[in-house]
Design an enzyme around this catalytic site. Structure first.
Site, PDB file in Angstrom:
ATOM      1  N   ASP A 192       0.818  -1.209   0.000  1.00 51.10           N
ATOM      2  CA  ASP A 192       0.000   0.000   0.000  1.00 51.10           C
ATOM      3  C   ASP A 192       0.859   1.269   0.000  1.00 51.10           C
ATOM      4  OD1 ASP A 192      -2.630   1.293   0.387  1.00 51.10           O
ATOM      5  OD2 ASP A 192      -1.718   1.957   2.258  1.00 51.10           O
ATOM      6  N   GLU A 238       1.199  -0.985  -5.121  1.00 49.46           N
ATOM      7  CA  GLU A 238       0.096  -0.035  -5.232  1.00 49.46           C
ATOM      8  C   GLU A 238       0.740   1.333  -5.438  1.00 49.46           C
ATOM      9  OE1 GLU A 238      -3.152   2.783  -4.107  1.00 49.46           O
ATOM     10  OE2 GLU A 238      -1.582   2.375  -2.661  1.00 49.46           O
TER      11      GLU A 238
HETATM   12  C1  GLC Z   1      -3.968   3.442  -0.684  1.00 48.08           C
HETATM   13  C2  GLC Z   1      -5.361   2.870  -0.508  1.00 48.08           C
HETATM   14  C3  GLC Z   1      -6.279   3.964  -0.069  1.00 48.08           C
HETATM   15  C4  GLC Z   1      -5.783   4.556   1.235  1.00 48.08           C
HETATM   16  C5  GLC Z   1      -4.326   4.984   1.128  1.00 48.08           C
HETATM   17  C6  GLC Z   1      -3.707   5.247   2.483  1.00 48.08           C
HETATM   18  O1  GLC Z   1      -3.908   4.353  -1.696  1.00 48.08           O
HETATM   19  O2  GLC Z   1      -5.791   2.261  -1.693  1.00 48.08           O
HETATM   20  O3  GLC Z   1      -7.601   3.516   0.054  1.00 48.08           O
HETATM   21  O4  GLC Z   1      -6.558   5.675   1.582  1.00 48.08           O
HETATM   22  O5  GLC Z   1      -3.527   3.987   0.530  1.00 48.08           O
HETATM   23  O6  GLC Z   1      -3.468   4.038   3.153  1.00 48.08           O
END
Ligand code: GLC
Length: 617
Positions: free
Chosen positions: A275, A317
């Site tokens: 993430d 991500e």
């Molecule tokens: C990523 C997640 C998102 C979240 C962010 C902070 O982008 O997909 O939903 O708000 O991380 O953890």
């Protein structure tokens, strides 16, 4: 190397010496890679040597703690993520099934759809109250009690494995919740834990950094810092004020998160979604995203995971421009980072093409996505739990073009079919878009043959035809619309992204056997796409999509695979019928989706129709 059959833990115990030997082999070849990466990042740290030693010990301990059945799984599923038969599904545990135990009962549903990769959004203990959908984690090793126990998670992993489904979970590696034990100890004045976070002592330093940083949530959580008296200044909080960014310049943080990662792997997790990966490293004078140290940390993690849990994969991500996203696969085959990365560029471009009726934005991004390292695999998707960020299309679509998309999907353009909502307003940056796929394509009634239904299926048919793993966002398989308006929502949220996080509608899902209903029509089509992908060799992820020449501007056309095994996907982004040109050397075509045949060197496409063509065999 001993064969899998001899190692079946139910039949015979794993021979410990052999297993040790294999671990020591992996250690001997991969520790030097991890070490080199870590030296690049931490070489000038005064305690670098001691930390390297500690990290090596942690990896050994957790590698040895890996259960025999997971070791067996590591050995028997080489390169599983590259198969054309992998189809993903992503959901929040509570919204989809209530809790982990009840989720077990839904595995059959996922199998029916053809799913073999299940990404569950954060399910570890989260902050009380607002927690950014569980992304403010208070304990990386304890399942959120509302959702179940660690034993439930292990049981789910076993049940999923038995059903042929791999489990992918988030590792929220950039930050902890402000009520994590580390944050509490830091606020209590423990210097060891203060050093786990980044604190700026004065407002001038904050202002200086802010000039270069992006604002992720300008409306709901403006700025990147939160003042905290006990911490003696401004704590770095890229996302919400209660999400405290970790200080990766401190090797203790890397060591702790390595342990967290390997413990997750040992619970039976097959993949980890890293993430907010771009934000892991900060340096003054930069925008603090995608810095070289981030890549060093990821390459080190990849090597450490390959030592301790070689069947487990990493998914980046990184919702950035496509050239930056590609860097998360790693700079060389010998120095890989993430196995998978979200193909957010193509996803966003598909929506841009659907708005304009012109295939060009999608064609450009498919081409750009094809110029990736061969060892990286895309995760293709149509929607997810977050907003669609138009600025990620730069430089392939102008800011004016991005702004047109933003306005179109917010329903602010005459003739727009969309019922989405704009999210976040920053001067000069087009607002992003929220809403379920069904709302964005304009599903109003339950007519399975409406133009809206065709638009939804177009996006999924293209996403399933691209190279990589297609991931279905929960509810899209039954064309589920947004949750009830905020005032009727039992759990109202201030963050607009909850528009695409409805409760699963199981009564609607029960209609999936009836193709006369919209839910049934869409479910059956997605299941069909999965079945066809699984049996056609062209869909192996290593066959990169090559855009082909297609005459009408509304047609996106690309070819997967070579020669007699190739498949050409043609998609008409307009509501006007047209002809798509055959790009294969064949006498006529056969459409895998409709079973139609044609003898000409072009194929007719109805409004928003997609065909997966093979040459007449
Ligand atoms: C990523 C997640 C998102 C979240 C962010 C902070 O982008 O997909 O939903 O708000 O991380 O953890």
């Amino acid at each position: 190397m001993t064969g899998a059959a001899e190692l079946d833990p139910k039949q015979t115990p794993v021979v410990p010496e052999l297993d040790r030997l294999e671990l020591s082999d992996r250690f001997a070849s991969l520790w030097p890679v991890a070490e080199a990466c870590l030296r690049r990042v931490y070489g000038s740290h005064p305690d670098c040597e001691a930390w390297l030693q500690r990290i090596a010990e942690v990896v050994r301990e957790l590698a040895e703690a890996r259960s025999p059945d997971l070791r067996l799984r590591d050995r028997t599923r080489a390169q599983w993520w590259t198969g054309g038969d992998v189809v993903g599904y992503s959901a929040y545990v509570d919204r989809f099934a209530g809790d982990l135990r009840r989720l077990q009962d839904r595995l059959g549903y996922l199998k029916e759809l053809g799913v073999s990769y299940l990404h569950l959004l954060p399910l570890f203990k989260a902050r009380e109250g607002e927690s950014d959908g569980g992304f403010a984690v208070s304990d990386f090793g304890l399942v959120e009690p509302r959702l179940g126990t660690n034993a439930d998670l292990q049981a789910l992993a076993r049940g999923a494995h038995a059903a042929g489904i791999g489990l992918v979970l988030d590792l929220v590696c950039n930050h902890t919740s402000d009520d994590h034990a580390w944050a509490e100890a830091a606020r209590d004045g423990d210097q060891t834990f203060k050093d786990y976070y980044i604190v700026l002592p004065d407002a001038a330093a904050v202002a200086e950094y802010e000039t270069r940083l992006i604002d992720v949530f300008p409306d709901v959580a403006p700025g990147n810092f939160t003042y905290c008296e006990e911490m003696g200044g401004w704590v770095w909080t890229t996302f919400y004020p209660y999400q405290w960014d970790l200080n990766y310049a401190n090797p203790a943080v890397f060591c702790e998160m390595t342990a967290a990662m390997l413990r997750l792997a040992n619970l039976g997790v097959d993949g980890l979604r890293m993430d907010s990966a771009p934000f892991l490293w900060k340096r003054e004078g930069t925008d603090c995203r995608n810095l070289p140290e981030v890549h060093g940390l990821l390459a080190a993690w990849r090597a450490l995971l390959a030592i301790a849990a070689p069947g487990v994969i990493l998914k980046a991500e990184a919702i950035e421009r496509i050239e930056d996203v590609k860097s998360y696969f790693g700079e060389a085959a010998a120095l890989p980072e993430c196995h998978l990365a979200y193909n957010n560029g193509v996803m966003t471009a598909l929506w841009a093409s659907l708005a304009s009726g012109e295939a060009e934005p999608a064609r450009r991004l498919v081409k750009a996505a094809g110029r990736k390292p061969d060892w990286g695999v895309w995760v293709n998707y149509v929607r997810c739990h977050d907003d669609i960020i138009w600025s990620a299309l730069g430089p392939y679509l102008s800011v004016e073009g991005q702004a047109r998309c933003s306005a179109f999907y917010a329903g602010q353009v005459s003739g727009s079919f969309s019922e989405g909502a704009a999210f976040q307003a920053v001067a000069g940056v087009p607002s992003s878009t929220n809403g379920m796929t069904a709302a964005l394509v304009g599903v109003g009634d339950d007519d399975p043959d409406s133009l809206a239904a065709r638009r939804l299926l177009l996006l999924y048919a293209v996403s399933f035809a691209l190279d990589g793993i297609p991931v279905i966002w929960m509810g899209d398989e039954i064309a589920l619309r947004d949750p009830p308006a905020a005032e009727d929502d039992p759990e109202p949220h201030s963050d607009g992204r909850w528009l695409q996080r409805p409760q699963m509608d199981w009564a609607r899902a029960d209609l999936r056997g009836d193709p006369r209903t919209l839910a049934g029509h869409v479910f059956r089509k997605l299941a069909l796409f999965a079945r066809i992908r699984a049996r056609e060799a062209a869909f192996d992820a290593r066959n990169v999509a090559r855009p082909a020449k297609a005459d009408p501007p509304s047609v996106l056309s690309f070819v997967r695979g070579e020669g007699a095994q190739s498949v050409q996907c043609v998609a008409n982004f307009s509501d006007a019928p047209c002809l798509a040109r055959l790009a294969m050397d064949a006498h006529g075509w056969f459409d895998l989706l409709t079973q139609e045949v044609g003898t000409a060197d072009d194929a007719p496409l109805g409004p928003y129709q997609v065909r997966w063509l093979v040459g007449q065999r």
